[in-house]
Design a protein around this motif. Structure first.
Motif, mmCIF file in Angstrom:
data_model
loop_
_atom_site.group_PDB
_atom_site.id
_atom_site.type_symbol
_atom_site.label_atom_id
_atom_site.label_comp_id
_atom_site.label_asym_id
_atom_site.label_seq_id
_atom_site.Cartn_x
_atom_site.Cartn_y
_atom_site.Cartn_z
ATOM 1 N N GLU A 128 5.147 1.738 -53.266
ATOM 2 C CA GLU A 128 4.735 1.345 -51.916
ATOM 3 C C GLU A 128 3.221 1.276 -51.793
ATOM 4 O O GLU A 128 2.686 0.702 -50.823
ATOM 5 N N HIS A 129 2.507 1.845 -52.758
ATOM 6 C CA HIS A 129 1.050 1.769 -52.761
ATOM 7 C C HIS A 129 0.543 0.548 -53.519
ATOM 8 O O HIS A 129 -0.676 0.378 -53.646
ATOM 9 N N CYS A 130 1.447 -0.291 -54.025
ATOM 10 C CA CYS A 130 1.065 -1.457 -54.821
ATOM 11 C C CYS A 130 1.166 -2.727 -53.992
ATOM 12 O O CYS A 130 1.879 -2.793 -52.981
ATOM 13 N N TYR A 131 0.475 -3.736 -54.459
ATOM 14 C CA TYR A 131 0.589 -5.082 -53.911
ATOM 15 C C TYR A 131 1.422 -5.934 -54.855
ATOM 16 O O TYR A 131 1.426 -5.725 -56.071
ATOM 17 N N GLN A 132 2.132 -6.888 -54.290
ATOM 18 C CA GLN A 132 2.791 -7.926 -55.066
ATOM 19 C C GLN A 132 2.149 -9.265 -54.722
ATOM 20 O O GLN A 132 1.402 -9.367 -53.742
ATOM 21 N N LEU A 133 2.433 -10.276 -55.517
ATOM 22 C CA LEU A 133 1.827 -11.587 -55.283
ATOM 23 C C LEU A 133 2.899 -12.653 -55.403
ATOM 24 O O LEU A 133 3.021 -13.327 -56.422
ATOM 25 N N LYS A 134 3.690 -12.792 -54.343
ATOM 26 C CA LYS A 134 4.754 -13.788 -54.313
ATOM 27 C C LYS A 134 4.684 -14.697 -53.095
ATOM 28 O O LYS A 134 5.295 -15.761 -53.088
ATOM 29 N N THR A 135 3.972 -14.282 -52.056
ATOM 30 C CA THR A 135 3.915 -15.055 -50.824
ATOM 31 C C THR A 135 2.473 -15.200 -50.349
ATOM 32 O O THR A 135 1.551 -14.540 -50.863
ATOM 33 N N ILE A 136 2.290 -16.050 -49.350
ATOM 34 C CA ILE A 136 0.978 -16.227 -48.741
ATOM 35 C C ILE A 136 0.509 -14.925 -48.093
ATOM 36 O O ILE A 136 -0.675 -14.569 -48.162
ATOM 37 N N SER A 137 1.426 -14.199 -47.478
ATOM 38 C CA SER A 137 1.065 -12.917 -46.860
ATOM 39 C C SER A 137 0.540 -11.940 -47.899
ATOM 40 O O SER A 137 -0.405 -11.188 -47.633
ATOM 41 N N ASP A 138 1.151 -11.940 -49.082
ATOM 42 C CA ASP A 138 0.657 -11.074 -50.156
ATOM 43 C C ASP A 138 -0.766 -11.447 -50.547
ATOM 44 O O ASP A 138 -1.620 -10.564 -50.724
ATOM 45 N N ALA A 139 -1.043 -12.728 -50.683
ATOM 46 C CA ALA A 139 -2.391 -13.175 -51.065
ATOM 47 C C ALA A 139 -3.422 -12.793 -50.003
ATOM 48 O O ALA A 139 -4.537 -12.353 -50.334
ATOM 49 N N GLN A 140 -3.066 -12.946 -48.737
ATOM 50 C CA GLN A 140 -3.997 -12.584 -47.670
ATOM 51 C C GLN A 140 -4.259 -11.086 -47.640
ATOM 52 O O GLN A 140 -5.395 -10.645 -47.429
ATOM 53 N N ALA A 141 -3.202 -10.295 -47.860
ATOM 54 C CA ALA A 141 -3.380 -8.835 -47.870
ATOM 55 C C ALA A 141 -4.249 -8.395 -49.044
ATOM 56 O O ALA A 141 -5.098 -7.499 -48.902
ATOM 57 N N ILE A 142 -4.061 -9.016 -50.202
ATOM 58 C CA ILE A 142 -4.871 -8.669 -51.374
ATOM 59 C C ILE A 142 -6.335 -9.022 -51.126
ATOM 60 O O ILE A 142 -7.243 -8.227 -51.439
ATOM 61 N N ARG A 143 -6.575 -10.180 -50.566
ATOM 62 C CA ARG A 143 -7.963 -10.583 -50.312
ATOM 63 C C ARG A 143 -8.642 -9.627 -49.333
ATOM 64 O O ARG A 143 -9.805 -9.239 -49.534
ATOM 65 N N LYS A 144 -7.922 -9.210 -48.311
ATOM 66 C CA LYS A 144 -8.491 -8.275 -47.341
ATOM 67 C C LYS A 144 -8.814 -6.934 -48.003
ATOM 68 O O LYS A 144 -9.878 -6.346 -47.743
ATOM 69 N N ARG A 145 -7.921 -6.437 -48.856
ATOM 70 C CA ARG A 145 -8.170 -5.156 -49.507
ATOM 71 C C ARG A 145 -9.382 -5.246 -50.441
ATOM 72 O O ARG A 145 -10.201 -4.325 -50.487
ATOM 73 N N ILE A 146 -9.509 -6.334 -51.190
ATOM 74 C CA ILE A 146 -10.648 -6.471 -52.104
ATOM 75 C C ILE A 146 -11.964 -6.468 -51.334
ATOM 76 O O ILE A 146 -12.921 -5.759 -51.693
ATOM 77 N N ILE A 147 -12.038 -7.241 -50.254
ATOM 78 C CA ILE A 147 -13.271 -7.303 -49.464
ATOM 79 C C ILE A 147 -13.552 -5.956 -48.804
ATOM 80 O O ILE A 147 -14.706 -5.490 -48.766
ATOM 81 N N ASP A 148 -12.512 -5.307 -48.276
ATOM 82 C CA ASP A 148 -12.701 -3.984 -47.653
ATOM 83 C C ASP A 148 -13.222 -2.973 -48.666
ATOM 84 O O ASP A 148 -14.058 -2.118 -48.334
ATOM 85 N N ASN A 149 -12.729 -3.047 -49.899
ATOM 86 C CA ASN A 149 -13.215 -2.126 -50.928
ATOM 87 C C ASN A 149 -14.700 -2.336 -51.196
ATOM 88 O O ASN A 149 -15.470 -1.369 -51.328
ATOM 89 N N PHE A 150 -15.134 -3.579 -51.271
ATOM 90 C CA PHE A 150 -16.548 -3.849 -51.517
ATOM 91 C C PHE A 150 -17.408 -3.431 -50.328
ATOM 92 O O PHE A 150 -18.530 -2.927 -50.511
ATOM 93 N N GLU A 151 -16.913 -3.642 -49.128
ATOM 94 C CA GLU A 151 -17.687 -3.228 -47.952
ATOM 95 C C GLU A 151 -17.843 -1.713 -47.912
ATOM 96 O O GLU A 151 -18.927 -1.192 -47.605
ATOM 97 N N ALA A 152 -16.768 -0.991 -48.211
ATOM 98 C CA ALA A 152 -16.857 0.472 -48.228
ATOM 99 C C ALA A 152 -17.767 0.958 -49.350
ATOM 100 O O ALA A 152 -18.507 1.940 -49.185
ATOM 101 N N ALA A 153 -17.724 0.272 -50.501
ATOM 102 C CA ALA A 153 -18.578 0.671 -51.613
ATOM 103 C C ALA A 153 -20.053 0.394 -51.338
ATOM 104 O O ALA A 153 -20.927 0.991 -51.981
ATOM 105 N N SER A 154 -20.353 -0.498 -50.402
ATOM 106 C CA SER A 154 -21.742 -0.852 -50.090
ATOM 107 C C SER A 154 -22.401 0.133 -49.140
ATOM 108 O O SER A 154 -23.627 0.044 -48.924
ATOM 109 N N LEU A 155 -21.649 1.038 -48.573
ATOM 110 C CA LEU A 155 -22.220 1.982 -47.615
ATOM 111 C C LEU A 155 -23.090 3.017 -48.321
ATOM 112 O O LEU A 155 -22.730 3.505 -49.400
ATOM 113 N N PRO A 156 -24.220 3.394 -47.729
ATOM 114 C CA PRO A 156 -25.092 4.401 -48.370
ATOM 115 C C PRO A 156 -24.427 5.769 -48.491
ATOM 116 O O PRO A 156 -24.801 6.561 -49.364
#
Length: 648
Positions: A262-290
């Protein structure tokens, strides 16, 4: 007396001679060297001489004239284009009279029935809108469950007016799934990969029901569906009657009993792709914080892909491209430094279904890009902050390793869709654990012949030859002695190839097989020897891969065959051929043609074309794009995809 002669004129003591018109002297013909010198002097003089004011004036006038022509053409063209747009809008956006549109009473208040006493939707809201819809409503009802490659292939090859077509799909659009990894990182936009199913089925004047298939009542030819409610929640259950049913629901990812998926992503639908993209960007934004610690930054920027197949490899490559092309430009450099990408594969090589050369090329490319490849390893658990996997060391001992991460993609094989599992449980002799078993005509085994078909990831073509042993012996044993001699064996081989075309490769050496299993050397095969032979042949047959290419070919084959059945319905009925024998009467068994496999590995691509493999950098990547561009559903998606690649 007149003088007839004129005395010569005299000038002084000299006599003036008469004047004659003499020809001009012929100049001497110049030599080639002289001509060259003259041309050189003339050219030099021309280059040295400054242009006169009249020459400048003529040049300026010419430039002004052509500039005027260009400006005038541009203005006229803009006016014409703008006028065309206005005219299009004026005739497109007009009011339409929709008053008094007829609606079938059974569509508004369907009767109830079936085992669960649910509404039976025998008529839809648009069945009575015009004369053509009313005629289609009386045609055999073809219900297609799913909206993927197989379903679109069927729709593409059906002839309009042959069937009353209804699509049942939880999504209202079809997706070009091979480019989902690109959509997951923003290389292409989501709208470039989708096409509305209503638009696709409009050519057949068909219908779409936004619902999820739940159960199947074959005895009454009823499909139970659950409607999709906006915002979530339980939907309405109802029955959809059918004359022919095509199951094309695809598959889900296999879990292999691993906890924490349940902590994993799958890549079979458009919703999966959108969720993955959001998580990747959120990770970079959090990593950019001082305030983010170095350890937490490395965990946030650690991306783990479980599975070394095409989807996992392409996703890892797309994430690497994202980091190389965008992260260094818009995020702190320390973020790019702390990025790590890991691919965990249970086999010895990634892309193990491709040729060995391609697997090694992809591994070498990933090693060059510093993508961590963990082969011969198995994921044992996934936790919110890490992935735990096991691997044997050089001494043969199993060691446990951990990878801290905040992103895990699970892409490790396929499993049955819940509806596929439900159908398989109802059928006898359905022992396959990943899909519904079908015969060579794509008919579901155990279901009434000519009524239920399955294609794509939801199906697998039978490979067991021994199950037809008694029928094959009865058809081939001409002297009815219970044994098969070589001539009868040749007849049996022809029957096997007709029933199971995939067995052809295993039956090339007919004589050698016969002699190999003729244990008592009596130049004949008894039932026991035949059973062993057919069992071995069946074990060597490789099932078709669960790919979009297979689903598309099966869908197109089934669409053509159903169109032939509809066109020859009168002839078939006149000859006493019912629905159970129509498939054999109008078409040969399905034969898969492998057109090659391809994968993107980060500004490079690989092609596996069977005997020929092609791999490389920029040229291969553009070839990869060309193939996917040509496979798009419509010109709209082709144009949008081209724009996305140009913007990239």
């Amino acid at each position: 007396m007149l003088r007839t002669t004129r005395p010569a004129a005299r000038l002084g003591s000299q006599r003036l001679l008469p004047l004659y018109r003499l020809p001009p002297p012929v100049p001497a013909r110049p030599s080639l060297s002289g001509i060259r010198n003259q041309l050189a002097r003339r050219t030099y003089a021309t280059e040295q001489a400054p242009p006169s004011s009249s020459t400048w004036f003529r040049r300026a006038r010419t430039v002004a004239r052509y500039g005027f022509y260009l400006a005038g053409s541009t203005i006229v063209g803009s006016i014409l284009l703008t006028s065309a747009v206005f005219l299009h809008d004026a005739f497109t956006y007009s009011e339409r009279n929709i008053e008094g549109v007829p609606i079938a009473p059974r569509a508004l208040s369907p009767k109830h029935g079936g085992p669960k006493n649910l509404p039976i939707v025998s008529r839809l809201l648009s069945d009575m809108e015009d004369e053509e819809n009313r005629q289609l409503a009386e045609k055999p009802h073809l219900v297609i469950v799913g909206g993927g490659w197989g379903a679109v292939g069927v729709i593409d090859k059906l002839n309009p007016g042959d069937y009353h077509v209804t699509i049942v799909s939880p999504e209202t659009y079809t997706t070009f799934t091979p480019l989902l990894p690109s959509a997951a990182v923003g290389t292409v936009s989501v709208r470039s990969l989708v096409e509305p199913l209503r638009k696709i089925v409009a050519r057949l004047r068909g219908h779409l029901i936004n619902a999820r298939a739940v159960d199947l009542v074959m005895s009454e030819r009823l499909l139970e569906v659950e409607t999709i409610v906006p915002g979530g929640g339980p939907g309405t259950h109802m029955y959809i009657p059918y004359d022919k049913l095509i199951i094309a629901v695809g598959s889900t990812s296999s879990t292999y009993g691993v906890p924490g998926l349940e902590h994993c992503y799958q890549l079979k639908t458009i919703s999966d792709a959108q969720a993955i993209r959001k998580r990747i960007i959120d990770n970079f934004e959090a990593a950019s914080l001082p305030t983010t610690s170095p350890e937490e930054r490395k965990r946030l920027l650690s991306f783990v892909v479980c599975g070394g197949g095409p989807t996992g490899v392409e996703t890892a490559a797309e994430i690497y491209d994202l980091c190389q092309e965008d992260i260094f430009n818009y995020f702190p450099k320390i973020c790019g430094k702390d990025v790590s990408i890991h691919v965990i594969q249970s086999r010895e090589h990634i892309l193990n279904t491709y040729s060995e050369a391609i697997s090694k090329y992809a591994e070498k490319k990933f090693m060059h890009d510093k993508i961590d490849l963990v082969t011969l390893a198995r994921v044992s658990a996934v936790q919110p902050d890490k992935v735990i996997y096991t691997k044997r060391n050089e001494d043969g001992k199993v060691e446990t390793h951990e990878i801290p991460t905040n992103f895990v993609l699970w892409s490790t094989g396929i499993a049955m869709n819940p509806f596929t599992q439900r159908v398989s449980d109802q059928l006898p002799n359905q022992v396959h654990k990943k899909a519904i078993e079908v015969d060579a005509h794509l008919r579901v085994k155990g279901a009434p012949l000519g009524e239920v078909y399955a294609i794509g990831d939801a199906s697998t073509i039978e490979t067991s030859v021994v199950s037809y042993l008694l029928d094959l012996v009865d058809e081939s044993d001409k002297n009815k002695d219970g044994k098969i001699d070589f001539e009868e064996w040749e007849i049996m081989v022809a029957r096997i190839k007709k029933r199971i075309p995939m067995a052809e490769d295993q039956l090339q050496k007919v004589r050698e097989l016969f002699d190999l299993y003729d244990s008592d050397s009596d130049n004949s095969l008894n039932l026991n020897e035949l059973a062993v032979l057919l069992q071995e042949v069946g074990n060597k047959i490789t099932a078709l891969p669960a790919t979009a290419q297979v689903a598309s070919q099966q869908g197109k084959y089934l669409g053509k065959k159903l169109s032939k059945i509809a066109a020859g319905r009168g002839v078939l009925e006149a000859n006493g051929v019912g629905p159970e024998g129509a498939d054999d009467a109008v078409a040969q068994p399905f034969r898969y043609t492998h057109l090659g496999s391809l994968a993107y590995i980060g500004n490079a691509a690989v092609f596996d074309l069977g005997r020929f493999s092609f791999m490389g950098g920029l040229a291969a990547m553009y070839a990869w794009r060309s193939v996917y561009w040509s496979e798009q559903v419509s010109m709209r998606t082709r144009a949008l995809l081209m724009i996305d690649w140009v913007c990239r």
